[in-house]
Design an enzyme around this catalytic site. Structure first.
Site, short mmCIF file in Angstrom:
data_model
loop_
_atom_site.label_atom_id
_atom_site.label_comp_id
_atom_site.label_asym_id
_atom_site.label_seq_id
_atom_site.Cartn_x
_atom_site.Cartn_y
_atom_site.Cartn_z
N ARG A 8 0.82 -1.21 0.00
CA ARG A 8 0.00 0.00 0.00
C ARG A 8 0.85 1.27 0.00
O ARG A 8 0.51 2.27 -0.57
CB ARG A 8 -0.91 -0.05 1.24
CG ARG A 8 -1.68 1.21 1.57
CD ARG A 8 -2.81 1.40 0.57
NE ARG A 8 -3.57 2.61 0.79
CZ ARG A 8 -3.15 3.84 0.47
NH1 ARG A 8 -1.96 4.02 -0.04
NH2 ARG A 8 -3.93 4.88 0.67
N TYR A 9 1.98 1.21 0.73
CA TYR A 9 2.90 2.35 0.84
C TYR A 9 4.22 1.93 0.20
O TYR A 9 4.64 0.78 0.35
CB TYR A 9 3.13 2.70 2.32
CG TYR A 9 1.84 2.99 3.06
CD1 TYR A 9 1.19 4.21 2.89
CD2 TYR A 9 1.26 2.04 3.90
CE1 TYR A 9 0.00 4.47 3.54
CE2 TYR A 9 0.06 2.30 4.56
CZ TYR A 9 -0.56 3.53 4.38
OH TYR A 9 -1.74 3.78 5.03
N ARG A 34 6.82 0.11 2.55
CA ARG A 34 6.36 -0.90 3.51
C ARG A 34 5.43 -1.89 2.83
O ARG A 34 4.49 -1.49 2.16
CB ARG A 34 5.58 -0.24 4.66
CG ARG A 34 6.45 0.47 5.66
CD ARG A 34 5.64 1.51 6.41
NE ARG A 34 5.30 2.63 5.52
CZ ARG A 34 4.52 3.65 5.85
NH1 ARG A 34 3.97 3.71 7.03
NH2 ARG A 34 4.28 4.62 4.99
N CYS A 46 -5.91 -16.94 14.25
CA CYS A 46 -5.65 -16.12 15.43
C CYS A 46 -5.87 -16.96 16.68
O CYS A 46 -6.61 -17.94 16.65
CB CYS A 46 -6.61 -14.94 15.49
SG CYS A 46 -6.34 -13.75 14.18
N CYS A 79 -11.45 -11.51 17.89
CA CYS A 79 -11.90 -10.22 18.41
C CYS A 79 -13.13 -9.84 17.59
O CYS A 79 -13.06 -9.82 16.36
CB CYS A 79 -10.82 -9.17 18.23
SG CYS A 79 -9.19 -9.75 18.76
N CYS A 82 -13.00 -7.28 14.69
CA CYS A 82 -11.87 -7.42 13.76
C CYS A 82 -12.19 -6.84 12.37
O CYS A 82 -13.20 -7.19 11.77
CB CYS A 82 -11.52 -8.88 13.60
SG CYS A 82 -10.19 -9.18 12.44
N ARG A 121 -10.51 -7.46 9.75
CA ARG A 121 -10.25 -8.50 8.74
C ARG A 121 -11.09 -9.74 9.03
O ARG A 121 -10.70 -10.85 8.73
CB ARG A 121 -8.76 -8.86 8.71
CG ARG A 121 -7.89 -7.82 8.06
CD ARG A 121 -6.66 -8.45 7.38
NE ARG A 121 -5.74 -7.40 7.01
CZ ARG A 121 -4.68 -7.06 7.72
NH1 ARG A 121 -4.38 -7.70 8.83
NH2 ARG A 121 -3.92 -6.08 7.32
N ASP A 152 -12.88 0.68 12.21
CA ASP A 152 -13.07 0.58 10.76
C ASP A 152 -14.51 0.18 10.45
O ASP A 152 -15.21 -0.36 11.29
CB ASP A 152 -12.12 -0.48 10.19
CG ASP A 152 -10.67 -0.01 10.26
OD1 ASP A 152 -10.41 1.13 9.86
OD2 ASP A 152 -9.83 -0.79 10.74
N ASP A 168 -8.29 4.41 9.32
CA ASP A 168 -8.08 3.92 7.96
C ASP A 168 -9.26 4.39 7.13
O ASP A 168 -10.40 4.03 7.42
CB ASP A 168 -8.02 2.39 7.95
CG ASP A 168 -6.61 1.88 8.14
OD1 ASP A 168 -5.78 2.14 7.25
OD2 ASP A 168 -6.35 1.25 9.17
N LYS A 190 -4.04 5.23 6.16
CA LYS A 190 -4.21 5.73 7.53
C LYS A 190 -4.13 7.25 7.56
O LYS A 190 -3.20 7.83 7.03
CB LYS A 190 -3.12 5.17 8.43
CG LYS A 190 -3.28 3.72 8.75
CD LYS A 190 -2.27 3.30 9.79
CE LYS A 190 -2.21 1.79 9.89
NZ LYS A 190 -1.72 1.16 8.65
C1 LIG Z 1 -0.84 0.21 8.68
C2 LIG Z 1 -0.24 -0.31 7.47
C3 LIG Z 1 1.14 -0.15 7.24
C4 LIG Z 1 2.06 0.52 8.23
O1 LIG Z 1 1.75 1.85 8.46
P1 LIG Z 1 2.53 2.65 9.60
O2 LIG Z 1 1.89 3.99 9.60
O3 LIG Z 1 3.96 2.66 9.23
O4 LIG Z 1 2.30 1.90 10.88
C5 LIG Z 1 1.64 -0.66 6.07
N1 LIG Z 1 0.87 -1.28 5.15
C6 LIG Z 1 -0.46 -1.42 5.34
C7 LIG Z 1 -1.26 -2.09 4.28
C8 LIG Z 1 -1.05 -0.94 6.51
O5 LIG Z 1 -2.37 -1.11 6.70
S1 SF4 Z 2 -8.10 -8.14 15.57
FE1 SF4 Z 2 -8.61 -9.74 14.06
S2 SF4 Z 2 -6.65 -10.33 13.19
FE2 SF4 Z 2 -6.21 -9.26 15.11
S3 SF4 Z 2 -6.08 -10.89 16.67
FE3 SF4 Z 2 -8.18 -10.12 16.67
S4 SF4 Z 2 -9.27 -11.49 15.30
FE4 SF4 Z 2 -7.10 -11.74 14.87
#
Ligand SMILES: *Cc1c(COP(=O)(O)O)cnc(C)c1O
Ligand code: SF4
Length: 323
Positions: free
Chosen positions: A63-64, A67, A76, A80, A83, A85, A244, A281, A288
């Site tokens: 995405r960035y 990174r 997991c 949670c 979550c 995801r 989110d 996000d 973010k």
């Molecule tokens: C959060 C995130 C990052 C890291 O972002 P930071 O601001 O450096 O913590 C990198 N890639 C993705 C897809 C993310 O969601």
């Molecule tokens: S937030 Fe989602 S991905 Fe993270 S530990 Fe909880 S269930 Fe797993």
């Protein structure tokens, strides 16, 4: 079982079930499914961060520029309920396979602008020591200074997983940072403190992230206690996230206006050292966005309007040259 919990059932560790019994509901609310999860709002999304469109390979989110995020596993230790995801987590994807690691390693090697990989999921620390050792070893062989960031819930939900053996594997592959999720001061137990202390002693920096959750931690005093406690342990509170727009999680979201007020009050309760970046996000893949102290408006004609804590306003340029 209700629709919303299908494929994302009730799951927690023995440690968490004991903590749920010993505490006043702030831990339980994070893990006990409710029928409220069946309520899915029209603007809620199964992929709220829009990660799919930044995925050059399965399990890789780029995405960035510098990174890249690897979805190491969909497993997991706990589920949670909020979550973001939750449509991936606890499915049938399983742990990353050797060929997939090789493919991702080739991609990273071909993209020298990537200087950091995030290992996420799911929870990477649900993998065995041998599996982690293989994964970290392959990533480390790409570049010796590639920063590895492990994103996990494990220290707070299964602290006994942070064994000497695991810590030595992580330490052997430094630079490795650990980001762990923790949401309420009731989670700051001596066992969790001991796990964190092991990591720090081995030269693995630890930072935390917290999700702002209605009826869990949506008050400045709880957050202040959490962030101060983490700082005392030597953990820098890194992010505080606005919820989110994940399907069936509206009962966990704090209205943004209220969130901003909570964070504003928090500033006078903790030192800057203990204050995480409040961020959200953007729905559908905007990345973010730090929410800071000020409301952000615009841009209008290339300028944002920022409103400061005292109500003062200022302008800041929209410097995106593509526009
Ligand atoms: C959060 C995130 C990052 C890291 O972002 P930071 O601001 O450096 O913590 C990198 N890639 C993705 C897809 C993310 O969601
Ligand atoms: S937030 Fe989602 S991905 Fe993270 S530990 Fe909880 S269930 Fe797993």
């Amino acid at each position: 079982m209700s629709d919303a919990t299908k494929g994302f059932g009730r799951k927690f560790t023995r440690y968490i079930s004991e903590l749920m019994n010993d505490t006043q509901g702030h831990v339980a609310r994070q893990f006990e499914p409710l029928d409220l999860e069946d309520k899915v709002l029209s603007y809620e999304l199964s992929d709220p961060l829009g990660e799919e469109k930044y995925s050059p390979l399965p399990r890789l989110v780029h995405r960035y520029p510098n990174r890249a995020l690897i979805l190491v596993t969909d497993i997991c230790a706990v589920h949670c309920r909020y979550c973001f995801r939750r449509n991936f987590t606890g499915g049938d994807v399983g742990l990353i396979q050797a060929e997939e690691i090789d493919g991702i390693a080739t991609y990273i090697a071909a993209h020298p602008e990537i200087d950091e990989v995030l290992l996420s999921g799911g929870d990477p620390l649900t993998a065995t020591d041998a599996e982690l050792s293989l994964l970290l070893g392959k990533l480390r062989s790409i570049r010796i200074d590639l920063l590895m960031r492990i994103c996990t819930r494990i220290p707070g939900v299964n602290p006994s997983r942070i064994t000497d053996e695991l810590v030595s594997i992580l330490a052997a592959h430094r630079p490795v940072w650990l980001v762990f999720q923790i949401n309420h001061p009731d989670e700051l137990t001596p066992d969790v403190g001991a796990a964190i202390s092991k990591l720090l002693s081995a030269g693995i920096p630890v930072v935390s992230q917290t999700v702002l959750l209605r009826d869990v931690n949506d008050d400045p005093d709880s957050l202040a206690k959490l962030f101060h406690g983490l700082t005392v342990w030597g953990v820098k509170p890194y992010y505080l996230f606005q919820g989110d727009l994940a399907s069936g999680t509206s009962h966990f979201r704090v209205p943004l206006r209220k969130s901003i007020e909570i964070v504003h009050e928090l500033r006078s309760k903790v030192s800057n050292l203990a204050l995480p970046q409040f961020a959200v996000d953007l729905p559908g893949g905007g990345g973010k966005i730090p929410l800071g102290e000020h409301a952000v408006k615009g841009p209008v004609d290339g300028w944002y309007t920022l409103t400061g804590p005292e109500g003062e306003t200022g302008r800041y340029p929209d410097e995106d040259e593509s526009k």
